[in-house]
Design an enzyme around this catalytic site. Structure first.
Site, PDB file in Angstrom:
ATOM      1  N   LYS A  63      44.596   6.710  12.436  1.00  0.00           N
ATOM      2  CA  LYS A  63      45.755   6.250  13.205  1.00  0.00           C
ATOM      3  C   LYS A  63      47.009   6.902  12.641  1.00  0.00           C
ATOM      4  CE  LYS A  63      47.596   3.537   9.849  1.00  0.00           C
ATOM      5  NZ  LYS A  63      48.866   3.888   9.172  1.00  0.00           N
ATOM      6  N   PRO A  90      41.550  12.169   5.366  1.00  0.00           N
ATOM      7  CA  PRO A  90      42.026  12.224   3.978  1.00  0.00           C
ATOM      8  C   PRO A  90      42.350  10.829   3.447  1.00  0.00           C
ATOM      9  CG  PRO A  90      43.154  13.857   5.322  1.00  0.00           C
ATOM     10  CD  PRO A  90      42.394  12.979   6.268  1.00  0.00           C
ATOM     11  N   ALA A 101      46.593   8.831   2.592  1.00  0.00           N
ATOM     12  CA  ALA A 101      47.285   9.740   3.499  1.00  0.00           C
ATOM     13  C   ALA A 101      48.101   9.021   4.563  1.00  0.00           C
ATOM     14  CB  ALA A 101      46.259  10.664   4.176  1.00  0.00           C
ATOM     15  N   GLY A 158      40.173   4.249   5.324  1.00  0.00           N
ATOM     16  CA  GLY A 158      39.332   3.212   4.733  1.00  0.00           C
ATOM     17  C   GLY A 158      39.265   1.963   5.602  1.00  0.00           C
ATOM     18  N   SER A 159      40.400   1.567   6.142  1.00  0.00           N
ATOM     19  CA  SER A 159      40.438   0.394   7.019  1.00  0.00           C
ATOM     20  C   SER A 159      39.617   0.620   8.278  1.00  0.00           C
ATOM     21  CB  SER A 159      41.888   0.069   7.392  1.00  0.00           C
ATOM     22  OG  SER A 159      42.643  -0.282   6.253  1.00  0.00           O
ATOM     23  N   SER A 160      39.713   1.831   8.828  1.00  0.00           N
ATOM     24  CA  SER A 160      38.934   2.156  10.013  1.00  0.00           C
ATOM     25  C   SER A 160      37.442   2.129   9.722  1.00  0.00           C
ATOM     26  CB  SER A 160      39.347   3.537  10.535  1.00  0.00           C
ATOM     27  OG  SER A 160      38.665   3.858  11.729  1.00  0.00           O
ATOM     28  N   ASP A 206      45.515  -3.921   8.039  1.00  0.00           N
ATOM     29  CA  ASP A 206      45.464  -3.125   9.259  1.00  0.00           C
ATOM     30  C   ASP A 206      44.045  -2.953   9.800  1.00  0.00           C
ATOM     31  OD1 ASP A 206      44.651  -1.505   7.179  1.00  0.00           O
ATOM     32  OD2 ASP A 206      45.797   0.246   7.805  1.00  0.00           O
TER      33      ASP A 206
END
Length: 282
Positions: free
Chosen positions: A8, A97, A100, A105-107, A139
């Site tokens: 995102k 990355p 960044a 990581g959240s995704s 998030d």
């Protein structure tokens, strides 16, 4: 089964106030982009000689730390606490990355929840999956649907940007260039020098305006504190404008800069040869 967690960008990010719990209230527009990781999950054979309920292989970009701390593993463990799901082999391929400002990581965590729900027919529904995702990161719930959203609170309160007609397709057809220099900005560092303040116009309102107005009005508050520490980030932003970007900004707390273009930008990889670069159509 395989799924592809997306990254995102933040279209505007304003830090409004510091909360009594030490966190900060913010306003931002989360916008999904087609830069993805990949997660594959397979059932573990009942005779497979492993005492654990899962194993994980992580390939692609450099992975730091203990893989047991990876958010994909935490997502599996969280769902396994509440549902009877079998042992699994997990393969995570990292392309987004790290550190960044792109939410990789959240995704990964949210898409793992989505994958488990579909693969094992748990029938959780988006609301329940969002509740689980919120336990893994502020998030994370955004990535359960991965649709443009106006986020407030600590990034966990999601609302539509506007009507479906207004917000679902306003960047379709534009091109985006991502430039990630060899700089890592921690979230703690980003907030250390920030000065919270209310805005006169919410970023949601600005995003619904013609994109030509964004350069003067749509801001990321972290740029004010991060750019003096890392002048290369400010230089990249100006370089994206010099190359024809309609709008350019830092995503999240950095360190990725993005530029939005009407036509496909050429030579991004050579112009930023010491950086990770990606060019894709929205």
């Amino acid at each position: 089964m395989i799924t592809f967690p997306c990254a995102k960008i933040n279209l505007g990010l304003n830090v409004i106030a510091k909360r009594p719990d030490g966190y900060h209230d913010l306003e931002t527009v989360f916008y999904p982009i087609p830069l993805t990781d990949a997660i594959e999950v397979k059932r573990m054979h009942h005779d497979f000689p492993l005492d654990e309920t899962y194993d994980i292989c992580i390939t692609g970009a450099q992975v730091e730390g203990n893989t047991d701390d990876n958010l994909v593993v935490k997502a599996y463990r969280l769902i396994a606490e509440h549902y009877d799901i079998p042992r699994v082999h997990i393969h995570l391929f990292k392309r987004i990355p790290m550190q960044a400002g792109l939410g990789g990581g959240s995704s990964d965590a949210a898409f793992m929840i989505r994958l488990l729900d579909e693969y094992f027919m748990l029938n959780m529904g988006n609301r329940e999956m969002e509740r689980y995702a919120a336990r893994l990161g502020a998030d994370c719930p955004f990535f359960i649907t991965a649709e443009p959203a106006y986020a407030t609170g600590i990034g966990d309160i999601l609302q539509p940007v506007g009507s479906d007609e207004e917000c679902c397709h306003y960047l379709n057809g534009y091109w985006i260039a991502l430039v990630k220099p060899p700089v890592a900005v921690s979230t703690k560092e980003a907030y250390a020098d920030i000065t919270p303040r209310a805005t006169s116009k919410k970023c949601r309102e600005i995003v619904l305006q013609p994109i030509e107005t964004w350069r003067e009005e749509l801001t990321n508050d972290f740029e004010e504190s991060i750019f003096p520490k890392y002048p290369v980030l400010a230089h990249i932003k100006e370089s994206l404008y010099d190359r024809g970007a309609v709008y350019a900004a830092m995503s999240g707390s950095g360190s990725t800069l993005f530029g939005i273009f009407r036509e496909k930008p050429l030579g991004i990889d050579t112009a930023f040869a010491d950086c990770q670069t990606y060019v894709m159509q929205l």
